[in-house]
Design an enzyme around this catalytic site. Sequence first.
Site, PDB file in Angstrom:
ATOM      1  N   LEU A   1      14.194  12.465  16.795  1.00 42.96           N
ATOM      2  CA  LEU A   1      15.381  12.302  17.633  1.00 42.96           C
ATOM      3  C   LEU A   1      15.219  11.169  18.640  1.00 42.96           C
ATOM      4  O   LEU A   1      14.169  11.017  19.270  1.00 42.96           O
ATOM      5  CB  LEU A   1      15.654  13.613  18.369  1.00 42.96           C
TER       6      LEU A   1
ATOM      7  N   HIS B   1      20.865  10.552  19.011  1.00 42.43           N
ATOM      8  CA  HIS B   1      21.040  11.977  18.709  1.00 42.43           C
ATOM      9  C   HIS B   1      21.320  12.763  19.995  1.00 42.43           C
ATOM     10  O   HIS B   1      22.165  13.649  20.019  1.00 42.43           O
ATOM     11  CB  HIS B   1      19.757  12.564  18.097  1.00 42.43           C
TER      12      HIS B   1
ATOM     13  N   GLN C   1      28.602   7.186  14.826  1.00 42.49           N
ATOM     14  CA  GLN C   1      29.429   6.161  14.169  1.00 42.49           C
ATOM     15  C   GLN C   1      28.577   5.091  13.485  1.00 42.49           C
ATOM     16  O   GLN C   1      29.074   4.312  12.689  1.00 42.49           O
ATOM     17  CB  GLN C   1      30.354   5.517  15.206  1.00 42.49           C
TER      18      GLN C   1
ATOM     19  N   SER D   1      17.948   3.821  15.651  1.00 44.35           N
ATOM     20  CA  SER D   1      17.780   4.450  14.352  1.00 44.35           C
ATOM     21  C   SER D   1      16.335   4.896  14.226  1.00 44.35           C
ATOM     22  O   SER D   1      15.428   4.213  14.726  1.00 44.35           O
ATOM     23  CB  SER D   1      18.090   3.437  13.246  1.00 44.35           C
TER      24      SER D   1
END
Length: 294
Positions: free
Chosen positions: A33, A37, A150, A187
């Site tokens: 995470l 997140h 998104q 990411s």
Amino acid sequence: MNVVDTLKALRAQITQWKQTGLKVGLVPTMGNLHQGHLSLVQQAQSLCDRVVVSVFVNPMQFGPNEDFERYPRTFQADSAKLKDLKVDLLYLPSVDEMYPNGLEQTRVVVPDALTTLLEGASRPGHFDGVSTVVCKLFNMVQPDVALFGQKDYQQWLVILRMVQELALPVEVVASPIVRDRDGLALSSRNQYLSSAQRGIASKLNVILQEVAMAIASGNRYFKMLEETASQNLLQAGFDDVDYICICDPDTLQPATSEQVKCVVLAAARLGETRLLDNTLVRVNSPVKEPLSRC
Ligand code: PAF
């Protein structure tokens, strides 16, 4: 924070919450995470009475030559971050708990028009794995609201379509991309980058923004913009460009000059690492005459 790894224990807690009329939010993740997140979790907490986070590295959505085995699994750190945020329940199913009959099981398949282009072209079968596991998580957790980033724009559209067409009783919310200071979208795969690659990676967003600005200021030569952006990515040091496409934000078909809103989506590779990014563009001055994609 309640941590459960079986469907039985999960259901016991969800049933209790539902009996008292509490609104349940779900943030599905594959763990490792980061702030992206955590911002989904915070948004879920603002919308719901109870928040469930699932951590499951889903083998069904990885291709045979992809990074399933080396995908970072960081349970201790993830759990500490979720505890700090006072998440109510962490669901950590094993592969056997999720797929008791193995991976050759009933699948949820969203139509090809949305799943075989862009990410689906580079990663055949990927979205079948995503929609199957997300549908299962929805059935397991029965959330009122589920939140997705998104950054995975196409994934979000695929899930919306599945929810609509299977009449699943859940509201799907997309949350804005969270970026590092230099604009790189956060990411879990960023940690695969060497420091030289990390320097190049931020150019992905810079180049996407250049395309977005060109469109916003009236440029409708979409094909040319895509080609220039692709060359710019290679010049910036990317090893390969899977795609950079200007698309209709609902269908992901190539945008037309009539478009009032488009999404610019890109996937580019640095060594073994594939980075994704996208940006939505509102076109200020749509052109009246249709211009072909030159
Ligand atoms: O976006 C992800 O992390 C995954 O695709 C998801 C939605 C958790 C399904 O495995």
